[in-house]
Design a protein around this motif. Structure first.
Motif, short mmCIF file in Angstrom:
data_model
loop_
_atom_site.label_atom_id
_atom_site.label_comp_id
_atom_site.label_asym_id
_atom_site.label_seq_id
_atom_site.Cartn_x
_atom_site.Cartn_y
_atom_site.Cartn_z
N PRO A 70 0.85 -1.20 0.00
CA PRO A 70 0.00 0.00 0.00
C PRO A 70 0.88 1.25 0.00
CG PRO A 70 0.00 -1.05 2.16
CD PRO A 70 0.82 -1.93 1.26
N LEU A 71 0.46 2.25 -0.76
CA LEU A 71 1.21 3.51 -0.81
C LEU A 71 0.72 4.45 0.28
CD1 LEU A 71 1.18 3.92 -4.68
CD2 LEU A 71 3.18 3.42 -3.27
N THR A 72 1.63 5.30 0.76
CA THR A 72 1.28 6.21 1.86
C THR A 72 0.54 7.42 1.31
OG1 THR A 72 3.30 5.53 2.94
CG2 THR A 72 2.26 7.52 3.79
N PRO A 73 -0.65 7.72 1.86
CA PRO A 73 -1.39 8.89 1.36
C PRO A 73 -0.80 10.19 1.88
CG PRO A 73 -2.64 7.75 3.08
CD PRO A 73 -1.38 6.96 2.87
N ASP A 74 -0.75 11.21 1.00
CA ASP A 74 -0.33 12.55 1.38
C ASP A 74 -1.57 13.44 1.19
OD1 ASP A 74 0.77 15.02 1.65
OD2 ASP A 74 2.08 14.89 -0.12
N TYR A 75 -2.15 13.92 2.30
CA TYR A 75 -3.43 14.65 2.26
C TYR A 75 -3.15 16.13 2.06
CZ TYR A 75 -5.19 10.35 4.33
OH TYR A 75 -5.51 9.04 4.56
N ARG A 76 -3.82 16.76 1.10
CA ARG A 76 -3.55 18.17 0.82
C ARG A 76 -4.85 18.98 0.80
NH1 ARG A 76 0.87 17.62 -4.07
NH2 ARG A 76 2.30 16.28 -2.90
N ALA A 77 -4.84 20.06 1.59
CA ALA A 77 -5.96 21.00 1.57
C ALA A 77 -5.93 21.80 0.27
CB ALA A 77 -5.85 21.94 2.77
N LYS A 78 -7.09 22.12 -0.25
CA LYS A 78 -7.21 22.96 -1.45
C LYS A 78 -8.41 23.88 -1.27
CE LYS A 78 -4.07 21.51 -4.47
NZ LYS A 78 -3.22 22.41 -5.29
N PRO A 79 -8.36 25.09 -1.83
CA PRO A 79 -9.51 25.99 -1.68
C PRO A 79 -10.78 25.42 -2.31
CG PRO A 79 -7.89 26.92 -3.20
CD PRO A 79 -7.25 25.72 -2.56
N TRP A 80 -10.61 24.54 -3.27
CA TRP A 80 -11.77 23.92 -3.95
C TRP A 80 -12.11 22.54 -3.36
CZ3 TRP A 80 -9.27 19.66 -5.56
CH2 TRP A 80 -7.93 19.78 -5.97
N GLY A 81 -11.48 22.19 -2.20
CA GLY A 81 -11.69 20.85 -1.62
C GLY A 81 -13.02 20.74 -0.87
N ARG A 82 -13.20 19.63 -0.14
CA ARG A 82 -14.46 19.38 0.58
C ARG A 82 -14.16 18.81 1.95
NH1 ARG A 82 -17.34 16.12 -3.67
NH2 ARG A 82 -17.24 14.41 -2.20
N ARG A 83 -15.07 19.11 2.89
CA ARG A 83 -14.91 18.58 4.25
C ARG A 83 -15.72 17.31 4.48
NH1 ARG A 83 -12.42 22.44 7.41
NH2 ARG A 83 -12.27 24.41 6.30
N ASP A 84 -16.61 16.99 3.53
CA ASP A 84 -17.56 15.92 3.80
C ASP A 84 -17.29 14.66 2.97
OD1 ASP A 84 -18.13 16.92 1.35
OD2 ASP A 84 -20.30 16.91 1.60
N GLY A 85 -16.08 14.49 2.51
CA GLY A 85 -15.81 13.33 1.66
C GLY A 85 -14.85 12.36 2.32
N LEU A 86 -13.68 12.21 1.71
CA LEU A 86 -12.68 11.27 2.22
C LEU A 86 -12.19 11.73 3.59
CD1 LEU A 86 -10.57 10.96 -1.07
CD2 LEU A 86 -12.47 9.56 -0.33
N GLN A 87 -11.86 10.78 4.44
CA GLN A 87 -11.31 11.09 5.76
C GLN A 87 -9.92 11.70 5.61
OE1 GLN A 87 -12.73 10.02 8.94
NE2 GLN A 87 -14.52 9.96 7.61
N ALA A 88 -9.64 12.73 6.42
CA ALA A 88 -8.31 13.35 6.35
C ALA A 88 -8.03 14.07 7.66
CB ALA A 88 -8.24 14.34 5.20
N PRO A 89 -6.76 14.29 7.99
CA PRO A 89 -6.43 15.06 9.19
C PRO A 89 -6.97 16.49 9.12
CG PRO A 89 -4.45 14.16 8.14
CD PRO A 89 -5.60 13.85 7.24
N ASP A 90 -7.17 17.12 10.29
CA ASP A 90 -7.74 18.48 10.34
C ASP A 90 -6.92 19.49 9.54
OD1 ASP A 90 -9.76 17.58 11.83
OD2 ASP A 90 -9.02 18.38 13.75
N ASP A 91 -5.58 19.33 9.58
CA ASP A 91 -4.76 20.34 8.90
C ASP A 91 -4.77 20.16 7.38
OD1 ASP A 91 -3.24 18.12 8.61
OD2 ASP A 91 -1.43 18.93 9.55
N ALA A 92 -5.49 19.18 6.88
CA ALA A 92 -5.62 19.00 5.42
C ALA A 92 -7.04 19.30 4.96
CB ALA A 92 -5.22 17.59 5.02
N GLN A 93 -7.76 20.11 5.74
CA GLN A 93 -9.13 20.48 5.37
C GLN A 93 -9.19 21.91 4.81
OE1 GLN A 93 -11.44 18.36 5.27
NE2 GLN A 93 -10.86 16.72 6.69
#
Ligand SMILES: O=P(O)(O)OC[C@H]1O[C@](O)(CO)[C@@H](O)[C@@H]1O
Length: 280
Positions: free
Chosen positions: A25-48
């Motif tokens: 399995p590859l390690t996920p790198d979670y990135r916040a984006k201004p066009w992203g969403r809070r209600d989809g894939l699970q991610a750490p708070d600092d990547a929202q």
């Protein structure tokens, strides 16, 4: 959309010699984006709000991303030549009502016309607008003017370049790159294709498995995104939203209806005798 993949799926062929079967399995790198969403894939708070989950399939020379959108991305162009070239390919994993994307020009245009439209906000109207359905696939040729729109969850396979030239960003205070983007932009409409062009250094295939189905995936090396389902690669369990690097003759057992995106590097030309094949 009817799509024909060029990989073989045969019962009797002997696969070519391949490395020992492996799946990591590859390690996920979670990135916040201004066009992203809070209600989809699970991610750490600092990547929202979460826009991208990036998986570096370095052994395959590819990057695989999950993208989720609530707003349009920048209208952008990726370099066509050199080490920053970025061909990309999209698989639509989810499309909410009203979701759309832009891909390529509707009509031939000059650089001056595109510049003017980028500056006065009319650029979206010059682009082909598509309302995709789940399962649709799009090859995004390096140089194509494009942007994902809101309401989408997309699996992207791309060359390992991080260079995006933004032509227009809907007034968001991010850097624009009009000069570079105009230099690289393709100025005429091109046909939509669901599979990567022969010039792309990767190929993709969709593997759909029913519960309890077993197949053998044979490839020297490939990145695999789990679009849907659950099961096991060899002895290791896979789940949705993961990406793996696999190789060798790997047995896959689906426990649930499964959709896998298999991405494999290739040198240049599309080879009729596909280097990877799944056998039942
Ligand atoms: O400039 P933006 O809007 O953040 O978009 C950049 C993103 O767009 C994509 O090129 C998808 O088209 C991603 O690979 C990239 O991270």
């Amino acid at each position: 959309m009817q799509i024909e993949f060029r990989h073989d799926r045969t019962r009797n062929e002997t696969p070519p010699p391949s490395p020992l079967p492996h799946a990591e399995p590859l390690t996920p790198d979670y990135r916040a984006k201004p066009w992203g969403r809070r209600d989809g894939l699970q991610a750490p708070d600092d990547a929202q709000p979460l826009g991208e989950v990036v998986f570096d399939a370095a052994r395959s020379g590819l990057v695989i991303k999950w993208l989720q959108t609530s707003e349009p991305l920048s209208i952008q162009v990726h370099p066509q030549h050199g080490p920053d070239r970025k061909h990309e390919w999209w698989y639509v994993a989810d499309a909410r009502p009203g979701a759309y994307l832009h891909l390529g020009l509707k009509h031939p245009a000059t650089r001056a016309e595109i510049r003017r439209a980028a500056e006065d906000g009319a650029l979206p109207q010059m682009l082909r607008r598509i309302e995709p359905a789940v399962g649709d696939m799009f090859f995004v040729e390096a140089g194509a003017i494009h942007a994902l729109g809101p309401g989408l969850t997309v699996i992207e396979v791309q060359e390992p370049s991080d260079v995006t030239w933004r032509l227009h960003d809907y007034g968001r205070p991010r850097e624009l790159h009009l000069e570079q983007g105009l230099r690289e932009a393709i100025l005429d409409p091109r046909p939509l294709t669901p599979t990567p062009a022969a010039a792309a250094p990767f190929r993709v295939a969709l593997e759909t498995l029913t519960p309890d189905q077993r197949v053998t995936l044979t490839a020297p090396r490939a990145g695999v995104a789990v679009a849907q389902g659950g099961g096991a690669f060899g002895e290791r369990r896979y789940e949705p939203y993961q990406c793996w690097e696999v190789g060798g003759s790997l047995s896959i057992r689906a426990a649930e209806p499964t959709v896998l995106i298999v991405a494999e590097p290739q040198e240049t030309q599309m080879d009729e005798d596909a280097p990877w094949r799944a056998r039942q």
